[in-house]
Structure formats: structure tokens, C-alpha cells
Design a protein around this motif. Structure first.
Motif, PDB file in Angstrom:
ATOM      1  N   SER A 164       1.093  -1.186  -0.089  1.00 24.22           N
ATOM      2  CA  SER A 164      -0.021  -0.146   0.028  1.00 24.22           C
ATOM      3  C   SER A 164       0.750   1.272   0.092  1.00 24.22           C
ATOM      4  O   SER A 164       0.373   2.359   0.139  1.00 24.22           O
ATOM      5  CB  SER A 164      -1.023   0.086   1.268  1.00 24.22           C
ATOM      6  OG  SER A 164      -0.301  -0.011   2.333  1.00 24.22           O
ATOM      7  N   GLY A 165       2.346   1.160   0.223  1.00 26.23           N
ATOM      8  CA  GLY A 165       2.924   2.163   0.094  1.00 26.23           C
ATOM      9  C   GLY A 165       3.077   2.982   1.352  1.00 26.23           C
ATOM     10  O   GLY A 165       2.500   2.748   2.445  1.00 26.23           O
ATOM     11  N   ALA A 182     -14.305  -4.346   1.388  1.00 23.54           N
ATOM     12  CA  ALA A 182     -15.439  -3.854   0.182  1.00 23.54           C
ATOM     13  C   ALA A 182     -15.170  -4.362  -1.045  1.00 23.54           C
ATOM     14  O   ALA A 182     -16.155  -4.724  -1.849  1.00 23.54           O
ATOM     15  CB  ALA A 182     -15.544  -2.311   0.407  1.00 23.54           C
ATOM     16  N   VAL A 183     -13.884  -4.438  -1.508  1.00 22.90           N
ATOM     17  CA  VAL A 183     -13.706  -4.923  -2.800  1.00 22.90           C
ATOM     18  C   VAL A 183     -13.781  -6.418  -2.882  1.00 22.90           C
ATOM     19  O   VAL A 183     -14.227  -7.050  -3.911  1.00 22.90           O
ATOM     20  CB  VAL A 183     -12.227  -4.578  -3.362  1.00 22.90           C
ATOM     21  CG1 VAL A 183     -11.247  -5.226  -2.260  1.00 22.90           C
ATOM     22  CG2 VAL A 183     -11.993  -4.652  -4.807  1.00 22.90           C
ATOM     23  N   LEU A 228      -6.857   2.577  -0.948  1.00 24.19           N
ATOM     24  CA  LEU A 228      -7.831   2.276  -2.165  1.00 24.19           C
ATOM     25  C   LEU A 228      -7.173   1.303  -3.167  1.00 24.19           C
ATOM     26  O   LEU A 228      -7.793   1.147  -4.182  1.00 24.19           O
ATOM     27  CB  LEU A 228      -8.196   3.453  -2.879  1.00 24.19           C
ATOM     28  CG  LEU A 228      -9.192   4.355  -1.944  1.00 24.19           C
ATOM     29  CD1 LEU A 228      -9.883   5.488  -2.569  1.00 24.19           C
ATOM     30  CD2 LEU A 228     -10.706   3.620  -1.515  1.00 24.19           C
ATOM     31  N   THR A 229      -5.545   0.916  -2.950  1.00 21.06           N
ATOM     32  CA  THR A 229      -5.105   0.494  -3.909  1.00 21.06           C
ATOM     33  C   THR A 229      -5.765  -0.806  -4.369  1.00 21.06           C
ATOM     34  O   THR A 229      -5.700  -1.059  -5.698  1.00 21.06           O
ATOM     35  CB  THR A 229      -3.601   0.102  -3.540  1.00 21.06           C
ATOM     36  OG1 THR A 229      -2.983   1.393  -3.169  1.00 21.06           O
ATOM     37  CG2 THR A 229      -2.834  -0.588  -4.735  1.00 21.06           C
ATOM     38  N   ALA A 230      -6.201  -1.626  -3.529  1.00 22.49           N
ATOM     39  CA  ALA A 230      -6.857  -2.978  -3.720  1.00 22.49           C
ATOM     40  C   ALA A 230      -8.159  -2.705  -4.695  1.00 22.49           C
ATOM     41  O   ALA A 230      -8.495  -3.293  -5.403  1.00 22.49           O
ATOM     42  CB  ALA A 230      -7.177  -3.554  -2.471  1.00 22.49           C
ATOM     43  N   PHE A 261     -10.908  -3.078  -9.632  1.00 24.93           N
ATOM     44  CA  PHE A 261     -11.907  -2.356 -10.309  1.00 24.93           C
ATOM     45  C   PHE A 261     -11.277  -1.209 -10.729  1.00 24.93           C
ATOM     46  O   PHE A 261     -11.835  -0.095 -10.154  1.00 24.93           O
ATOM     47  CB  PHE A 261     -12.995  -2.255  -9.409  1.00 24.93           C
ATOM     48  CG  PHE A 261     -13.688  -3.472  -9.062  1.00 24.93           C
ATOM     49  CD1 PHE A 261     -14.702  -4.093  -9.968  1.00 24.93           C
ATOM     50  CD2 PHE A 261     -13.519  -4.187  -7.993  1.00 24.93           C
ATOM     51  CE1 PHE A 261     -15.355  -5.397  -9.820  1.00 24.93           C
ATOM     52  CE2 PHE A 261     -14.345  -5.175  -7.580  1.00 24.93           C
ATOM     53  CZ  PHE A 261     -15.088  -6.044  -8.300  1.00 24.93           C
ATOM     54  N   PRO A 262     -10.586  -0.986 -11.756  1.00 25.73           N
ATOM     55  CA  PRO A 262      -9.911   0.265 -12.397  1.00 25.73           C
ATOM     56  C   PRO A 262     -10.849   1.256 -12.685  1.00 25.73           C
ATOM     57  O   PRO A 262     -10.519   2.306 -12.887  1.00 25.73           O
ATOM     58  CB  PRO A 262      -9.224  -0.262 -13.588  1.00 25.73           C
ATOM     59  CG  PRO A 262      -9.527  -1.658 -13.943  1.00 25.73           C
ATOM     60  CD  PRO A 262     -10.193  -2.148 -12.874  1.00 25.73           C
TER      61      PRO A 262
END
Length: 573
Positions: free
Chosen positions: A52-53, A402-403, A431-433, A438-439
């Protein structure tokens, strides 16, 4: 001669065999290159999910956007410095979700975008606009109200005070909205809703004016005891309280000012037509200003990729800016997602979100500034552990959860997702995942140009109104916390006007917590089955349970008319 022919044939056969071998080697080489490319791309995608940085200070913990920034004390910013990168939770399940989304490119469950109980749901039709009483003269005095909270809390307060004004036969002064140091929004009623429409639509119910008569404007309401705060009224107060304590004060001083008015009117017991008035106010009388409607219509249009048809709720949400219905050449659907994962929600939940000691210090510092009462309670009372809170379904879903829920339900990788809000705790890295799997996920800040969103900057309530409309108009709406006021109002609006065709995903967080606990052992197919079962079970159609909000559960005789003879049973929540 015959011997020469045999030699010639032998040579030709050898050449042919060599050709096959070369072709075979080339095929193997091409397959190897393709496989290597797939592995590299797969590794890159998963690494984006897992890493996630670096996590930076609070100022950078919100999504970079055009929206207004929340004021954060300097001491809170200092806490976030010097943090190390941390890996995203549920890495194993996210890895499997990425594979599943890549594999199932065109298959989705048949009822994913449909209301599974459409026949039962469609039997409920809007009817809160029907009136059977005479207008109130409002001659017992004037009621002023200053509502607190964000736009959704204010909306509930407005509908409640309309009912109180009718109950007390009082004239209502157009509501005011309290300035909050958290929301930092100066918007008033007329900046968000159409004042004249509000007054005219409710004229058959109550009398509404834009200001007090001049002879009453000079009164010192606090000195004469006409200021009533939330501390003076218990939550969910019954009509009898207002008749006993507020009506005499109103008759005596001619004016009562409710300050900080919120959820101070009970859902039950309420007289039948008074309850219908609350529904009428919420679903009919409150129309957003043309400025908000026009910009929200742009959002919806762009989410549908400029399709030349209107959604079933558009005319109620954006009025004249809704496109006329026409022949649909191609279906352009989108999912509205309210990810209630702002810092206030995260801090207030007392849950653990995988950030270790640094996260605990940061959230504790935020609580000391914004929730001192919660800090005191935490220090004096034994609070359940974060693990217990999680198991009981009392923690907001993390973006990673959520994802996984959306992927488990079967939404395709190219699904267009409108994300409500922008100030996600953890910022873009959190929000990376979601953005990796879902791009096509966007926010209002992505969809609007700088000039289009500029008039709304620094007005969080008006920005929230855009989110409300975009989520309500979505083909499917998914919430991550059923206690969220925005999610409640959006889902209720979709029930009221949706004709049983506007599905809402409302997860049971207790069941999801049990599924997520098996992150390291559960297989993807089993995960999918359990997620779909848990969500589908929460989609059952039922009449409003006693004591629940009509704004969220409008399926009751006061708000909607059931065309079926048999009424639906109450389902305990």
C-alpha cells in the motif's frame, strides 16, 4: 533407380520431420514467452494490491481531489510522520480475487443487477403525497430551527421539525443550518434546496415563512427561555413531550428556537398522518437547487457513458435536467458505492484496521480533539476489544473488505463504480486494492472538470448532495455501513421511487466478519458462495419494523401503498 527414389523419399521425410520439430519448438517458445508475460503482469498487479505504500501524515491521508480539505490540528499532522510501508490486509484473498476477475471476463450472476424479490417489492407504490386533512393555520406561534451535522442529518432534522410544526399548529421559519468546525460549511437551506418549492409544496400541510415578523425579531430568545437545545430534549422524544413542554412555551413567548435539532422525534408511536407528513417532506418537498441538479445530471450522464436514456429515478433527482427516455441502443450500467471509511467513522468505531501502533496513536489523538466524551468513556469503562467489535459486526468495512465483497458477488473487472465521498482514511494508498481490481472506479472529482466542480469547493454539504444523487440514480447501490445516514437515505429513496427495480447491497457485517476471519484457509469458490448467500439473505423485502426510520424503511402504510392484499411480515433486525 528404385534405390535413388527411396533415398529421395527418405530425405524428404527427414526434412518434413525437421519442419515439424522446428514448428513445435517455435510454438513452445511462443507459449513460454506468453506465460512469462502473464506471470510478470500478474506479479505486478498483485504487488500493487499487497504494497500500500508509505503512510504519511493526516493531511495526506485523504484522497487527493478538488474537494474541500478538512481542517486538522497541527499536532495531529505530526503524528503521521516517519511511518513505514505496510502491506494490505487479506493479501491471500485479494490475490485469488484478482485471478477470478481476470478469468471470468464476461460472466456475471444473472440476478446481480436485478432485485431478486422484484414481484414483492413492486407491490409497494409511493403514496405519501396523498392528503386528507386541512391546512394548518400555524397560529400558535413561530418555530425556528438550527439543524446540526452534515447534509443527511440536516435533512432528517428538517423533516422532523415539519412534523413538529404541524403537531403544535405553529408556523415554521425556513430552517437554518449550524456551522460546524468539523464540516466547515456555510451553506444554508436555500443553497441546497429550492426554498419556494418547499414552501409551496407543504402549504396544504403547514404554514412556512422565510423570516420572523419584524415585531418578533428583536426578542432576546435566550433571555426569555425560548431557546431549546438537544440537551433539553431526549432522543426519539414522543409527540406527548412536545405537547406537554414545548407548546406552553410557544403559546407564552410566541417563538421557540430549536438549536442543534437532530433526531429528536420518535419513529413510533406517531399519529398516522403526521408520519405521512414526514415521508411527504423527505420524498416530495425537498428538491435540490438547479445548480446542484445540473451538475449531478452531468455525473450521472458520464457514469452512463453519455447514454441517451434517463434512469427511472432521474426525474425525481435532477428534475428538468434529466434526459428524456428514448430507445436504448446499449446498456450502460454503473454501481454506486458508499465507502464509509472517513477518519471520523474510523476513530469513533474503536476498531483496529491493521495500522499497528502508529494507527492507534493517530486515532487516539483524533478522538481527544473531536470525541472527548468517547475518550472519557474509554478510560472509565471496559470497552470490548477490537476483535470482539469486529466479530459483532460493529466495525466499518475496510476498502479491502469492500472490494472482496464486490468481487465475491461477481461484479466484472470493468464494472463502472461511482465512489461517494473522497476523504478516505489512508488516502489513495488505502484504495489500492479497490482501484487495482476495479480500475473503472471514479469519484465526482474525477468526472467533473475543475471549472465544473469549482462552485462547490469548500461546501461539503453541496458536494455531499452530488454524491447523494449519483448513488441514488445508480443501477445498483452498495453500502459498507448500514448505520450511515447517507446510505440510509439513499436506500430509502431507491425503495420509494424505484418500483422494486433498484437493488441495494446491504451487507451483514457480522456474517462477513466470520467469512473474512478464514482469509488464510478459505478457497475462492467457497468464499463466493458464502458472500452471495450472506448478501442475498439481507435483500429480503419486509415492511418497516416498529421504531425504525421511515426515511430508510418507507415500506409502511403511512408512506407507501401495498397493492397486494396480504401485508408483509415484520422481520426483526
Amino acid at each position: 533407380m528404385e534405390q535413388k527414389q527411396q533415398q529421395k523419399m527418405h530425405i524428404m521425410m527427414r526434412k518434413k520431420m525437421m519442419g515439424f520439430k522446428i514448428a513445435s519448438n517455435r510454438s513452445r517458445l511462443a507459449f513460454g514467452i506468453l506465460l512469462a508475460f502473464f506471470i510478470v503482469m500478474n506479479f505486478w498487479m498483485i504487488s500493487r494490491i499487497q504494497d500500500s505504500g508509505p503512510v504519511k501524515g493526516l493531511k495526506l491521508r485523504f484522497m487527493k481531489s478538488n474537494s474541500s480539505k478538512i481542517s486538522v490540528p497541527e499536532e495531529l499532522r505530526k503524528i503521521g510522520k516517519g511511518k513505514k510501508p505496510q502491506k494490505t490486509a487479506y493479501a491471500r484473498l485479494l490475490y485469488k480475487a484478482a485471478h477470478a476477475l481476470a478469468e471470468y471476463k464476461s460472466t456475471e450472476p444473472k440476478d446481480l443487477w436485478l432485485e431478486p424479490y422484484h414481484v414483492v417489492a413492486s407491490s409497494w407504490q409511493p403514496c405519501a403525497d396523498q392528503r386528507v386533512w386541512k391546512p394548518s393555520e400555524g397560529n400558535n406561534g413561530y418555530i425556528m430551527v438550527t439543524a446540526n451535522g452534515g447534509i443527511n442529518q440536516q435533512r432528517v432534522a428538517v423533516c422532523n421539525i415539519v412534523a413538529v410544526a404541524r403537531l403544535l399548529n405553529a408556523t415554521l421559519v425556513i430552517p437554518s443550518f449550524m456551522f460546524s468546525t468539523v464540516w466547515r460549511d456555510t451553506s444554508q437551506f436555500g443553497d441546497i434546496y429550492q426554498e419556494d418549492y418547499f414552501i409551496d409544496y407543504l402549504k396544504p400541510d403547514i404554514r412556512i415563512v422565510k423570516e420572523l415578523p419584524k415585531e418578533l425579531q428583536s426578542l432576546d430568545l435566550e433571555a426569555i427561555g425560548s431557546v431549546v437545545t438537544d440537551a433539553d430534549i431526549g432522543k426519539e422524544a414522543k409527540p406527548s413531550f412536545y405537547l406537554k413542554h414545548i407548546l406552553p412555551l410557544l403559546m407564552k413567548n410566541r417563538v421557540v428556537h430549536f438549536v442543534g435539532f437532530g433526531n429528536r422525534l420518535a419513529s413510533d408511536p406517531i399519529p398516522y398522518h403526521l408520519q405521512r407528513l414526514r415521508c411527504r417532506c423527505n420524498f416530495h418537498a425537498l428538491r435540490f437547487t438547479p445548480k446542484i441538479q445540473a451538475t449531478a445530471a452531468l455525473l450521472v450522464k458520464r457514469m452512463r457513458q453519455n447514454a441517451r436514456h434517463a434512469g427511472s429515478l432521474d426525474e425525481y433527482l435532477v428534475g428538468p435536467f434529466a434526459k428524456r427516455k428514448g430507445k436504448i441502443k446499449k446498456e450502460f450500467r454503473y454501481l454506486g458505492l458508499h465507502l464509509r471509511f472517513e477518519i471520523d467513522m474510523v476513530a469513533h468505531s474503536l476498531c483496529d484496521f491493521g495500522g499497528g501502533e502508529e494507527e492507534k496513536k493517530e486515532l487516539e489523538a483524533y478522538r481527544e480533539v473531536h470525541f472527548p466524551g468517547l475518550v472519557e468513556l474509554k478510560n472509565t469503562t471496559k470497552i470490548p476489544s477490537p476483535e470482539t467489535l469486529k466479530a459483532d459486526g460493529l466495525c466499518p468495512l475496510m476498502p479491502e473488505e469492500a472490494v472482496l465483497m464486490l468481487a465475491g458477488l461477481g461484479f466484472k473487472r470493468d464494472t463502472r463504480i461511482f465512489l461517494a465521498g473522497a476523504h478516505i482514511y489512508g488516502g489513495k494508498s488505502r484504495l489500492t486494492a479497490l482501484t487495482s481490481l476495479f480500475p473503472n472506479m471514479v469519484t465526482k472529482e474525477n468526472l467533473l472538470s475543475s471549472s465544473e466542480i469549482k462552485p462547490f469547493l469548500n461546501f461539503s454539504s453541496q458536494l455531499a448532495a452530488l454524491d447523494f444523487i449519483a448513488c441514488t440514480a445508480a443501477d445498483v447501490f452498495a453500502m459498507t455501513d448500514s448505520g450511515s445516514q447517507l446510505s440510509s437515505l439513499v436506500s430509502g429513496y431507491r425503495v420509494y421511487y424505484g418500483g422494486g427495480k433498484m437493488p441495494t447491497i446491504r451487507p451483514n457485517k457480522r456474517r462477513l466478519a466470520d467469512i473474512f476471519m478464514k482469509n488464510n484457509t478459505i478457497e475462492w469458490k467457497v468464499f463466493e458462495t458464502r458472500i452471495r448467500k450472506a448478501v442475498r439473505q439481507n435483500k429480503r423485502i419486509f415492511a418497516r419494523p416498529v421504531g425504525r426510520s421511515v426515511y430508510r424503511y418507507p415500506r409502511c402504510s403511512e408512506c407507501m401503498c401495498n397493492t397486494q392484499e396480504a401485508t408483509l411480515p415484520f422481520r426483526p433486525r
